[in-house]
Design a protein around this motif. Structure first.
Motif, PDB file in Angstrom:
ATOM      1  N   ARG A 231       0.820  -1.209   0.000  1.00 53.50           N
ATOM      2  CA  ARG A 231       0.000   0.000   0.000  1.00 53.50           C
ATOM      3  C   ARG A 231       0.857   1.263   0.000  1.00 53.50           C
ATOM      4  NH1 ARG A 231      -5.384   1.257   3.239  1.00 53.50           N
ATOM      5  NH2 ARG A 231      -5.614   3.388   2.519  1.00 53.50           N
ATOM      6  N   SER A 232       1.932   1.270   0.790  1.00 52.36           N
ATOM      7  CA  SER A 232       2.785   2.464   0.874  1.00 52.36           C
ATOM      8  C   SER A 232       3.359   2.830  -0.490  1.00 52.36           C
ATOM      9  CB  SER A 232       3.908   2.264   1.894  1.00 52.36           C
ATOM     10  OG  SER A 232       4.713   1.154   1.535  1.00 52.36           O
TER      11      SER A 232
ATOM     12  N   GLU B  94       0.577   4.349  -2.648  1.00 54.81           N
ATOM     13  CA  GLU B  94       0.296   5.749  -2.333  1.00 54.81           C
ATOM     14  C   GLU B  94       1.296   6.686  -2.996  1.00 54.81           C
ATOM     15  OE1 GLU B  94       0.099   5.651   1.936  1.00 54.81           O
ATOM     16  OE2 GLU B  94      -1.967   4.897   1.912  1.00 54.81           O
TER      17      GLU B  94
ATOM     18  N   ALA C 168       0.416   6.638  -6.756  1.00 55.29           N
ATOM     19  CA  ALA C 168      -0.834   7.382  -6.980  1.00 55.29           C
ATOM     20  C   ALA C 168      -0.576   8.892  -6.966  1.00 55.29           C
ATOM     21  CB  ALA C 168      -1.871   7.004  -5.921  1.00 55.29           C
ATOM     22  N   ARG C 169       0.250   9.332  -6.055  1.00 55.26           N
ATOM     23  CA  ARG C 169       0.588  10.759  -5.990  1.00 55.26           C
ATOM     24  C   ARG C 169       1.304  11.208  -7.264  1.00 55.26           C
ATOM     25  NH1 ARG C 169       2.956  10.646  -1.376  1.00 55.26           N
ATOM     26  NH2 ARG C 169       5.089  10.535  -2.112  1.00 55.26           N
TER      27      ARG C 169
ATOM     28  N   ARG D 205      -9.273   8.696  -3.270  1.00 54.69           N
ATOM     29  CA  ARG D 205      -9.140   7.445  -2.510  1.00 54.69           C
ATOM     30  C   ARG D 205     -10.447   6.676  -2.538  1.00 54.69           C
ATOM     31  NH1 ARG D 205      -5.252   7.235   2.373  1.00 54.69           N
ATOM     32  NH2 ARG D 205      -3.523   8.381   1.496  1.00 54.69           N
TER      33      ARG D 205
ATOM     34  N   ASN E 212      -6.742   3.806  -5.421  1.00 55.28           N
ATOM     35  CA  ASN E 212      -6.871   5.217  -5.741  1.00 55.28           C
ATOM     36  C   ASN E 212      -7.226   5.337  -7.218  1.00 55.28           C
ATOM     37  OD1 ASN E 212      -5.567   5.346  -3.188  1.00 55.28           O
ATOM     38  ND2 ASN E 212      -4.762   7.349  -3.704  1.00 55.28           N
TER      39      ASN E 212
END
Length: 153
Positions: free
Chosen positions: A9-10, A13, A16-17, A24, A29
């Motif tokens: 997940r990290s 993220e 996704a950024r 979210r 995402n």
């Protein structure tokens, strides 16, 4: 629409950024033409011996070695929700390609391939291979994707 699948997940993220998938959702995402989700490590595992035959539920040295004709895989109960999210995302009609953004190496490749296979996905695979999660490295990786077939060996 492109679906990126990361191992954790990290990492999802961060990716996704970088791609602008800022909305979210439950387990992923979305945004800017991208879906980004993650595996939470090993979502699909080899089945226990008793999945092949109930007599293997008790170990007996006379049964060894147990070498099945075809290996069975299962999704553990604590991984079911995220696996179902990934399966649903892969099945979306607007998803044209699935990008494997799992960790560089055999284990990351296996984690992705087992989820892809267990989900029954047949969409084209692209491989993103990065060794850093700094934004420039992620961008460069996304600009230099390889065809997934290059990793079939």
């Amino acid at each position: 629409m492109q679906l990126i699948i990361t191992e954790k997940r990290s990492v999802g993220e961060v990716v996704a950024r970088v791609v602008g998938a800022g909305s979210r959702r439950d387990g992923y995402n979305e945004g800017n033409g991208w879906l980004v989700s993650w595996c939470r490590g090993h979502l699909v595992k080899l089945a226990y011996a008793d999945a092949y035959d109930s007599r293997y539920s008790k170990w007996n040295t006379a049964d060894l070695p147990i070498v099945p004709r075809e290996w069975l895989y299962e999704v553990p109960p604590d991984c079911r929700k995220q696996f179902d999210i990934l399966s649903t995302l892969m099945a979306r009609p607007d998803v044209e390609v699935v990008l494997n953004f799992c960790d560089a190496g055999r284990e990351g490749e296996a984690i992705f391939r087992l989820v892809y296979q267990k989900a029954g996905c047949r969409k084209p695979i692209k491989r993103v291979w990065v060794s850093s999660l700094e934004e420039p490295a992620v961008r460069k990786g996304l600009e230099n994707v390889a065809d997934g077939s290059e990793y079939d060996k």
